[in-house]
Motif scaffolding. Structure first.
Motif, PDB file in Angstrom:
ATOM      1  N   GLY A   1       0.814  -1.196   0.000  1.00 45.67           N
ATOM      2  CA  GLY A   1       0.000   0.000   0.000  1.00 45.67           C
ATOM      3  C   GLY A   1       0.849   1.248   0.000  1.00 45.67           C
ATOM      4  N   ALA A   2       0.191   2.397  -0.081  1.00 42.17           N
ATOM      5  CA  ALA A   2       0.889   3.657  -0.170  1.00 42.17           C
ATOM      6  C   ALA A   2       1.456   4.092   1.164  1.00 42.17           C
ATOM      7  N   GLY A   3       0.836   3.665   2.260  1.00 38.91           N
ATOM      8  CA  GLY A   3       1.283   4.112   3.567  1.00 38.91           C
ATOM      9  C   GLY A   3       1.397   2.940   4.520  1.00 38.91           C
ATOM     10  N   VAL A   4       1.672   3.276   5.797  1.00 36.97           N
ATOM     11  CA  VAL A   4       1.715   2.267   6.848  1.00 36.97           C
ATOM     12  C   VAL A   4       0.287   2.051   7.347  1.00 36.97           C
ATOM     13  N   SER A   5      -0.135   0.809   7.361  1.00 37.82           N
ATOM     14  CA  SER A   5      -1.498   0.484   7.744  1.00 37.82           C
ATOM     15  C   SER A   5      -1.503  -0.212   9.094  1.00 37.82           C
ATOM     16  N   GLN A   6      -2.341   0.272  10.014  1.00 32.46           N
ATOM     17  CA  GLN A   6      -2.448  -0.351  11.323  1.00 32.46           C
ATOM     18  C   GLN A   6      -3.895  -0.768  11.594  1.00 32.46           C
ATOM     19  N   SER A   7      -4.034  -1.896  12.261  1.00 27.26           N
ATOM     20  CA  SER A   7      -5.374  -2.355  12.635  1.00 27.26           C
ATOM     21  C   SER A   7      -5.329  -3.057  13.987  1.00 27.26           C
ATOM     22  N   PRO A   8      -6.416  -2.975  14.759  1.00 24.22           N
ATOM     23  CA  PRO A   8      -7.569  -2.115  14.507  1.00 24.22           C
ATOM     24  C   PRO A   8      -7.217  -0.657  14.785  1.00 24.22           C
ATOM     25  N   SER A   9      -8.066   0.267  14.395  1.00 22.74           N
ATOM     26  CA  SER A   9      -7.808   1.677  14.690  1.00 22.74           C
ATOM     27  C   SER A   9      -8.154   1.989  16.146  1.00 22.74           C
ATOM     28  N   ASN A  10      -9.131   1.269  16.662  1.00 24.79           N
ATOM     29  CA  ASN A  10      -9.530   1.415  18.063  1.00 24.79           C
ATOM     30  C   ASN A  10      -9.741   0.045  18.666  1.00 24.79           C
TER      31      ASN A  10
ATOM     32  N   ASP B   1       1.160  -3.103   8.998  1.00 26.42           N
ATOM     33  CA  ASP B   1       1.555  -3.480   7.643  1.00 26.42           C
ATOM     34  C   ASP B   1       2.400  -2.329   7.094  1.00 26.42           C
ATOM     35  N   PRO B   2       3.719  -2.511   7.001  1.00 23.92           N
ATOM     36  CA  PRO B   2       4.586  -1.374   6.622  1.00 23.92           C
ATOM     37  C   PRO B   2       4.536  -1.098   5.127  1.00 23.92           C
ATOM     38  N   ILE B   3       5.208  -0.041   4.737  1.00 26.18           N
ATOM     39  CA  ILE B   3       5.334   0.286   3.324  1.00 26.18           C
ATOM     40  C   ILE B   3       6.213  -0.774   2.657  1.00 26.18           C
ATOM     41  N   SER B   4       5.764  -1.236   1.509  1.00 21.70           N
ATOM     42  CA  SER B   4       6.500  -2.268   0.787  1.00 21.70           C
ATOM     43  C   SER B   4       7.925  -1.810   0.498  1.00 21.70           C
ATOM     44  N   GLY B   5       8.888  -2.671   0.821  1.00 20.89           N
ATOM     45  CA  GLY B   5      10.283  -2.349   0.562  1.00 20.89           C
ATOM     46  C   GLY B   5      10.997  -1.695   1.726  1.00 20.89           C
ATOM     47  N   HIS B   6      10.258  -1.246   2.732  1.00 22.50           N
ATOM     48  CA  HIS B   6      10.892  -0.667   3.915  1.00 22.50           C
ATOM     49  C   HIS B   6      11.409  -1.792   4.799  1.00 22.50           C
ATOM     50  N   THR B   7      12.723  -1.783   5.037  1.00 26.10           N
ATOM     51  CA  THR B   7      13.305  -2.875   5.814  1.00 26.10           C
ATOM     52  C   THR B   7      13.231  -2.622   7.322  1.00 26.10           C
TER      53      THR B   7
ATOM     54  N   ALA C   1       5.806   2.554  12.632  1.00 31.42           N
ATOM     55  CA  ALA C   1       6.440   3.313  11.566  1.00 31.42           C
ATOM     56  C   ALA C   1       7.361   2.389  10.790  1.00 31.42           C
ATOM     57  N   SER C   2       7.608   2.733   9.540  1.00 33.11           N
ATOM     58  CA  SER C   2       8.609   2.005   8.767  1.00 33.11           C
ATOM     59  C   SER C   2       9.487   3.003   8.037  1.00 33.11           C
ATOM     60  N   SER C   3      10.672   2.569   7.648  1.00 27.70           N
ATOM     61  CA  SER C   3      11.583   3.450   6.916  1.00 27.70           C
ATOM     62  C   SER C   3      12.458   2.611   5.996  1.00 27.70           C
TER      63      SER C   3
ATOM     64  N   ASP D   1      16.056   6.989   9.337  1.00 30.05           N
ATOM     65  CA  ASP D   1      15.681   8.084   8.456  1.00 30.05           C
ATOM     66  C   ASP D   1      14.440   7.749   7.638  1.00 30.05           C
ATOM     67  N   GLY D   2      13.674   8.805   7.344  1.00 29.83           N
ATOM     68  CA  GLY D   2      12.527   8.613   6.458  1.00 29.83           C
ATOM     69  C   GLY D   2      11.402   7.831   7.088  1.00 29.83           C
ATOM     70  N   TYR D   3      11.245   7.989   8.408  1.00 26.85           N
ATOM     71  CA  TYR D   3      10.113   7.349   9.090  1.00 26.85           C
ATOM     72  C   TYR D   3       8.795   7.764   8.451  1.00 26.85           C
ATOM     73  N   THR D   4       7.918   6.790   8.219  1.00 26.66           N
ATOM     74  CA  THR D   4       6.516   7.057   7.912  1.00 26.66           C
ATOM     75  C   THR D   4       5.682   6.346   8.964  1.00 26.66           C
ATOM     76  N   PHE D   5       4.849   7.110   9.643  1.00 21.88           N
ATOM     77  CA  PHE D   5       4.025   6.546  10.702  1.00 21.88           C
ATOM     78  C   PHE D   5       2.656   6.129  10.172  1.00 21.88           C
ATOM     79  N   GLY D   6       2.100   5.110  10.793  1.00 27.23           N
ATOM     80  CA  GLY D   6       0.695   4.787  10.587  1.00 27.23           C
ATOM     81  C   GLY D   6      -0.170   5.686  11.468  1.00 27.23           C
ATOM     82  N   SER D   7      -1.474   5.514  11.372  1.00 30.00           N
ATOM     83  CA  SER D   7      -2.400   6.336  12.157  1.00 30.00           C
ATOM     84  C   SER D   7      -2.569   5.832  13.585  1.00 30.00           C
ATOM     85  N   GLY D   8      -2.033   4.664  13.859  1.00 30.54           N
ATOM     86  CA  GLY D   8      -2.037   4.179  15.234  1.00 30.54           C
ATOM     87  C   GLY D   8      -3.248   3.330  15.600  1.00 30.54           C
ATOM     88  N   THR D   9      -3.088   2.590  16.691  1.00 30.23           N
ATOM     89  CA  THR D   9      -4.195   1.874  17.332  1.00 30.23           C
ATOM     90  C   THR D   9      -4.406   2.501  18.694  1.00 30.23           C
TER      91      THR D   9
END
Lengths: 113, 110
Positions: free
Chosen positions: A1-10, A24-30, A93-95, A100-108
């Motif tokens: 996906g385009a971003g970091v996906s977290q579940s459940p949201s609540n 579920d991190p961004i594809s390719g982020h190690t 988050a994944s990077s 460097d280059g952290y992208t965070f999910g919206s969190g649970t």
């Protein structure tokens, strides 16, 4: 996906129950990280995964907390025998490279009642 | 004492004002400094990234780092209601863990 996906949201759980939070991190982020954000507090580091290396678990607050990352992709954070003080927002988050280059999910948002 | 101190605010300013945010820190090993913006019920998103001391400008945003004073700042010029959010400072040394401030909640009034 385009971003970091977290579940459940609540998640609302009863004290003493176990919970599993998924990332579920961004594809390719190690690199993958879990942080915890409590009300009025900054983000607190929990655990770090990098490729096939042993994870850095130094931030886990107690042995009730554990995490795994399967196939270098999806990660699950498990909290056993939840306590009220575990109530917080758990952020993943994944990077592409470590630190460097952290992208965070919206969190649970976890509430223990 | 926390490793990174940030005034939690809240801060309320009229539209068009300059917003000034700052953090102090105690760990002299920190070399990389970041500002994140976090909207309600969302994850933090990176706004500014600076290495060592100096200034960096990106549009309406200016980040300043003074390593000798262990002090970093973020300035937002011509603030807009869409800038209303919580702003978090973050920093690290030569590793991957970020140390965060508690965040400052900013409201820009139309």
């Amino acid at each position: 996906g385009a971003g970091v996906s977290q579940s459940p949201s609540n998640k609302v759980t009863e004290k003493g129950k176990d919970v599993e939070l998924r990332c579920d991190p961004i594809s390719g982020h190690t690199a993958l990280y879990w942080y915890r954000q409590s009300l009025g507090q900054g983000l607190e580091f929990l655990i770090y995964f990098q490729g096939n290396s042993a994870p850095d678990k130094s931030g886990l607050p107690s042995d009730r907390f554990s995490a795994e990352r399967t196939g270098g992709s999806v990660s699950t954070l498990t909290i056993q025998r939840t306590q009220q003080e575990d109530s917080a927002v758990y952020l993943c988050a994944s990077s592409p490279i470590a630190g460097d280059g952290y992208t965070f999910g919206s969190g649970t948002r976890l509430t223990v009642v | 004492q926390k490793e990174v101190e940030q005034d939690p605010g809240p801060l309320s300013v009229p539209e068009g004002a300059i917003v000034s945010l700052n953090c102090t820190y105690s760990n002299s090993a920190f070399q990389y400094f970041m500002w994140y913006r976090q909207y309600s019920r969302k994850g933090p998103e990176l706004l500014m990234y600076t290495y060592s001391s100096g200034n960096k400008e990106d549009g309406r945003f200016t980040a300043q780092v003074d390593k000798s004073s262990k002090y970093i700042s973020l300035f937002i010029r011509d603030s807009q209601p869409s800038d209303s959010a919580t702003y978090l400072c973050a920093m690290r040394g030569n590793d991957y863990k970020l140390s965060f401030g508690a965040g400052t909640t900013v409201t820009v009034r139309a």
